[in-house]
Write an enzyme that holds these catalytic residues in place. Structure first.
Site, short mmCIF file in Angstrom:
data_model
loop_
_atom_site.label_atom_id
_atom_site.label_comp_id
_atom_site.label_asym_id
_atom_site.label_seq_id
_atom_site.Cartn_x
_atom_site.Cartn_y
_atom_site.Cartn_z
N GLU A 37 0.83 -1.21 0.00
CA GLU A 37 0.00 0.00 0.00
C GLU A 37 0.86 1.26 0.00
O GLU A 37 0.54 2.24 -0.65
CB GLU A 37 -0.95 0.01 1.21
N CYS A 190 -12.70 2.44 -15.31
CA CYS A 190 -13.04 3.87 -15.21
C CYS A 190 -11.74 4.67 -15.25
O CYS A 190 -11.34 5.32 -14.29
CB CYS A 190 -13.81 4.11 -13.90
N CYS A 197 -16.60 2.64 -20.53
CA CYS A 197 -17.96 2.53 -19.99
C CYS A 197 -18.73 1.35 -20.60
O CYS A 197 -19.57 0.75 -19.94
CB CYS A 197 -18.73 3.82 -20.23
N CYS A 200 -18.31 -1.51 -18.40
CA CYS A 200 -18.37 -1.24 -16.95
C CYS A 200 -19.62 -1.87 -16.33
O CYS A 200 -20.73 -1.69 -16.84
CB CYS A 200 -18.37 0.27 -16.70
N CYS A 206 -24.84 4.57 -13.70
CA CYS A 206 -23.81 5.62 -13.53
C CYS A 206 -24.37 6.95 -14.05
O CYS A 206 -24.71 7.07 -15.22
CB CYS A 206 -22.55 5.23 -14.28
S1 SF4 Z 1 -19.95 3.86 -16.51
FE1 SF4 Z 1 -19.45 5.39 -14.97
S2 SF4 Z 1 -18.29 4.27 -13.44
FE2 SF4 Z 1 -18.33 3.02 -15.27
S3 SF4 Z 1 -16.48 3.53 -16.41
FE3 SF4 Z 1 -18.09 4.85 -17.16
S4 SF4 Z 1 -17.91 6.68 -15.92
FE4 SF4 Z 1 -16.80 5.10 -14.85
#
Ligand code: SF4
Length: 351
Positions: A37, A190, A197, A200, A206
């Site tokens: 870390e 992200c 996205c 994602c 989101c």
């Molecule tokens: S959908 Fe939202 S959380 Fe997912 S990568 Fe895109 S901006 Fe980031």
């Protein structure tokens, strides 16, 4: 998305795509988590891996670390940058040995008092090292939260707001998996620029994605930083296979690392040479090069002077004659390592 579905989505994604085989995730313990870390602060995973592996091999536990000299820790840290982290690791190792019998404490109140450990790092040690409930708010998680909730980054209290947000969504079960999943979504999907996205797991809820606000969102405040520039001269004094180095004593970034004598003006080198009664055999002026730090750009001008007699002796641990053939175990900043490598190469070609 209900809270339960939100957790399940994240945990399900982690199950399939989360990182589970990073070196510090294998046979993990609080010590390994702590070291990783600290190394990961301001540094990318791929840069950290080789440093981490060498470090753990040389210092497998708190005892070996606290019983070693700081120079040997700085030696393994050389090139990783932000050397305050290494000095804090050393201070913390001593405290852990003296106050906690070499065992990492598992209480937030104790961990947060240790040098170099902030709120998020303490959370990571508890979560990953001890498998306890604890929240993490590193750069990756911050970015995901800011975008997912479309949080205004110019909010004066953004740090507080983000902590409040993460505390409200971190589940008490499978906390470590949830934390790792959010870090991984930030690190792998992200992304700072061009977030992916389309793959994602959070895209259906989101806010930034749904409102098409993604391109307006830069997770850094709109402040243009002008990074100051400084010019230095380095004196590389060579006698046979030895190079003269000084241990930095001041509070600068390279504190306790060994460097060449450094000057603000070129003329100061000559005064230094005269003062130390050094007889010059040969002078080489090497090309200026740039070394970027987060807060400063250094323009380094190395002047390489070969002498045929040593007039400066290292009779304390503040200066050494560094053996090019059999290097001492000390910490060196990157520009010093670069110059030494150059000199070694030159010497090899001209032997
Ligand atoms: S959908 Fe939202 S959380 Fe997912 S990568 Fe895109 S901006 Fe980031």
């Amino acid at each position: 998305m209900t809270t339960l579905v939100f957790y399940q989505t994240i945990l399900n994604w982690y199950h399939h795509f989360g990182r589970k085989t990073l070196p510090w995730q294998i046979k993990k313990n609080p010590y390994k988590t702590w070291i990783s870390e600290i190394m990961l602060q301001q540094t990318q995973v791929k840069t950290v891996i080789p440093y981490y592996c060498k470090f753990i091999k040389r210092f497998p536990n708190i005892d070996t670390l606290s019983d070693s000299p700081l120079d040997s820790i700085l030696n393994l840290w050389s090139g990783l940058g932000y050397y305050t982290r290494a000095r804090n690791i050393y201070k913390t190792a001593k405290i852990l040995k003296q106050k906690f019998n070499g065992i990492f404490p598992n209480s937030y109140a104790e961990i947060i008092k240790l040098p170099g450990i902030g709120k998020s790092t303490a959370g990571a040690i508890l979560s990953f090292g001890f498998n306890l409930y604890s929240c993490i708010l590193d750069g990756n998680i911050k970015r995901v939260l800011i975008r997912y909730y479309s949080i205004n980054i110019n909010n004066k209290y953004i740090e507080k707001l983000l902590w409040k947000t993460i505390e409200s969504i971190t589940p008490i079960y499978h906390t470590n998996k949830f934390n790792q999943a959010l870090i991984d979504i930030g690190a792998l999907i992200c992304l700072k620029s061009n977030p992916k996205c389309n793959i994602c797991p959070l895209k259906s809820t989101c806010k930034s994605y749904l409102n098409n606000k993604l391109f307006q969102i830069n997770c850094k405040k709109n402040k243009k930083h002008i990074i100051p520039k400084t010019k230095y001269w380095f004196l590389i004094l060579q006698y046979k296979n030895y190079i003269f180095l000084e241990k930095r004593q001041n509070l600068g970034i390279w504190k306790k690392l060994f460097c060449f004598p450094q000057f603000i003006r070129q003329n100061d080198i000559l005064s230094w040479i005269q003062k130390n009664n050094t007889k010059i055999k040969k002078i080489n002026i090497l090309n200026e090069f740039k070394h970027k730090l987060s807060h400063l750009t250094l323009y380094i001008n190395p002047i390489w002077i070969i002498i045929n007699k040593i007039s400066i002796f290292s009779n304390n641990n503040k200066t050494i004659w560094y053996n090019l053939n059999n290097p001492q175990c000390i910490g060196l900043p990157t520009p010093v390592t670069k110059i030494i490598t150059k000199i070694k190469k030159f010497n090899t070609h001209h032997e």
